[in-house]
Scaffold this active site. Structure first.
Site, PDB file in Angstrom:
ATOM      1  N   LYS A   1     -13.828   0.852  15.599  1.00 46.92           N
ATOM      2  CA  LYS A   1     -12.605   0.035  15.556  1.00 46.92           C
ATOM      3  C   LYS A   1     -11.905   0.008  16.906  1.00 46.92           C
ATOM      4  CE  LYS A   1     -10.665   0.147  11.542  1.00 46.92           C
ATOM      5  NZ  LYS A   1      -9.918   0.696  10.413  1.00 46.92           N
TER       6      LYS A   1
ATOM      7  N   LYS B   1     -11.365  -3.585  18.678  1.00 48.78           N
ATOM      8  CA  LYS B   1     -10.017  -4.121  18.864  1.00 48.78           C
ATOM      9  C   LYS B   1      -9.498  -3.920  20.279  1.00 48.78           C
ATOM     10  CE  LYS B   1      -8.443  -3.676  14.057  1.00 48.78           C
ATOM     11  NZ  LYS B   1      -7.222  -3.673  13.250  1.00 48.78           N
TER      12      LYS B   1
ATOM     13  N   ASN C   1       0.836  -1.200   0.000  1.00 48.06           N
ATOM     14  CA  ASN C   1       0.000   0.000   0.000  1.00 48.06           C
ATOM     15  C   ASN C   1       0.868   1.246   0.000  1.00 48.06           C
ATOM     16  OD1 ASN C   1       0.533   0.798   2.858  1.00 48.06           O
ATOM     17  ND2 ASN C   1      -0.377  -1.218   3.209  1.00 48.06           N
TER      18      ASN C   1
ATOM     19  N   ILE D   1      -2.439  -7.727  14.233  1.00 46.71           N
ATOM     20  CA  ILE D   1      -1.371  -7.607  15.231  1.00 46.71           C
ATOM     21  C   ILE D   1      -1.865  -6.835  16.453  1.00 46.71           C
ATOM     22  CG2 ILE D   1       0.972  -6.787  15.661  1.00 46.71           C
ATOM     23  CD1 ILE D   1       1.412  -6.932  12.583  1.00 46.71           C
TER      24      ILE D   1
END
Ligand code: C5P
Length: 419
Positions: free
Chosen positions: A345, A349, A215, A315
């Site tokens: 998010k 997470k 990216n 991760i």
């Protein structure tokens, strides 16, 4: 800030004096900074020596001022590179139009400009000159250049000038300059003794020996964060994907290529981290299969080739849901509904904070020098307007340090209560 310094020294300011009439105020400036707890070393340009007495500066600073690279005794006592390393901050006051131009161009043609290039400490300039000289497009351009390099510009003030004109161009009062620099230095070491792990850059997911999916991440924001954490006194480990950036001084850098390797490097170092900042744009998917030899084309026009992808492990999510865990800060680059996605998010997470970046705007974010972000944590949101990535990084580190300290204080009280 040099990586070799201890945490206990007085704050050290290298004062560079330019050749303008406002230089006569610099002995007061030295006294004002010393009375606020700073140690001062003075460097003058050749022209500055005509405006202010070196004996006065020596008396108030307690050190012999320097002005040349060619003084063998002074160099033997502390070389110019050592002097640049010694400084926690470099303050250039007054900064004349000519000196600003030399600084903007990156010249190193005297001791002052050489020390400025050789330092990693934050640099402040307090411009002072005739109003027209200040307003001239050439000077304004130089000031913009310096800002873009992360230099903080203090002033100038408006008012009557030594030449009899009125307008912007007066050097700020010595007390104002001393307040600004000393206050900035005080907040500077907010992460002293704290261990910070940062990931930065993209990852590459190889399909065969020469082809990969990746990216546009340049790694610049992550590197800037690692440097800001180092400057705040932290011991920093940086896990970097493939980027075109030099290794920052005083930081342990580990280079990786794929998301899997990044995960492994993070897993090795996370146990000794107090704060984990996941800035890397980790590839979400990797090709299911890796071909050991370069894939050949079929040679038939319009033929299709299908690449199957599988999802990489998350991760930051795996770190944030484990116990014990460091204070976890993630990043979210989004092209739509950035804030809403960021909030969701962070919760999903289990992160302590998330930095949201709207990358649909080409002038900020991926592969550009500037950024504009919002930091979301469980107690609120902080929006940082467009500024250079280094400045964003410094502000984020201040916020992260405050959140981390608040969490540590809460844990401490909880432990006392449980006893
Ligand atoms: O879900 P998304 O990739 O947008 O989340 C972004 C955050 O998650 C970033 O902090 C990024 O470094 C991290 N991330 C990760 N592992 C992945 C994908 C993203 O740690 N495989």
């Amino acid at each position: 800030m040099s990586a070799m310094q201890s945490d206990t020294h007085l704050m050290r300011i290298l004062l560079g004096i330019g050749g303008g009439i406002a230089a006569y105020k610099t002995p007061s400036l030295v006294r004002d900074m010393r009375s606020r707890g700073a140690e001062i070393a003075v460097v003058l340009t050749e022209n500055a020596r005509r405006f202010v007495a070196e004996t006065a500066l020596q008396a108030v600073s307690g050190r012999k001022p320097r002005s040349t690279l060619w003084d063998a005794d002074a160099e033997a006592a502390m070389g110019h590179i050592e002097l640049a390393r010694w400084a926690d901050a470099v303050l250039i006051a007054p900064a004349t139009a000519n000196l600003l131009a030399r600084l903007a161009a990156g010249l190193a043609d005297d001791l002052l400009t050489t020390a400025r290039l050789a330092t990693t400490a934050p640099v402040y300039v307090a411009p002072a000159m005739n109003t027209r000289m200040w307003l001239h497009p050439a000077t304004q351009r130089n000031v913009e250049c310096l800002r873009a390099d992360g230099v903080t510009v203090l002033g100038p003030a408006d008012g009557e000038q030594a030449c009899g004109e009125f307008g912007p161009g007066r050097m700020l009062a010595p007390e104002q300059i001393a307040d600004a620099v000393v206050a900035a230095l005080r907040t500077q070491r907010v992460l002293a003794g704290v261990r910070v792990l940062v990931t930065a850059g993209p990852t590459r997911e190889f399909l065969d020996p020469v082809r990969f999916i990746s990216n546009r991440s340049s790694g610049r924001q992550g590197f800037a964060l690692a440097e800001a954490a180092r400057d705040a006194g932290a011991q920093v480990t940086l896990v970097a994907g493939p980027v075109q950036l030099p290794a920052p001084a005083g930081i342990d850098r580990i280079d990786v290529v794929s998301a899997e390797k990044m995960k492994a490097a993070v897993a090795t170092h996370v146990h000794t981290a107090d704060i984990f900042v996941s800035v890397a744009a980790v590839a979400d998917y990797r090709p299911t299969e890796f071909y050991a030899q370069k894939l050949k084309k079929s040679g038939r026009n319009g033929s299709e080739m299908h690449v199957l992808l599988e999802e990489n492990d998350d991760i930051v999510g795996s770190i944030a849901t484990a116990e014990p865990r460091p204070f976890v800060v993630g990043f979210a680059a989004e092209t739509q509904n950035a804030l809403a996605y960021g909030r969701e998010k962070r919760l999903r997470k289990n992160m302590d904070a998330i930095v949201v970046n709207d990358v649909s705007d080409q002038a900020i974010g991926f592969d550009s020098a500037d950024n504009a972000v919002t930091l979301i944590h469980d107690g609120g949101e902080v929006a940082l307007q467009k500024m250079p990535k280094a400045a964003i990084a410094r502000r984020l580190i201040e916020e992260i340090a405050a959140l981390y300290a608040a969490r540590a204080a809460r844990k401490h009280t909880a432990r006392k209560r449980d006893r």
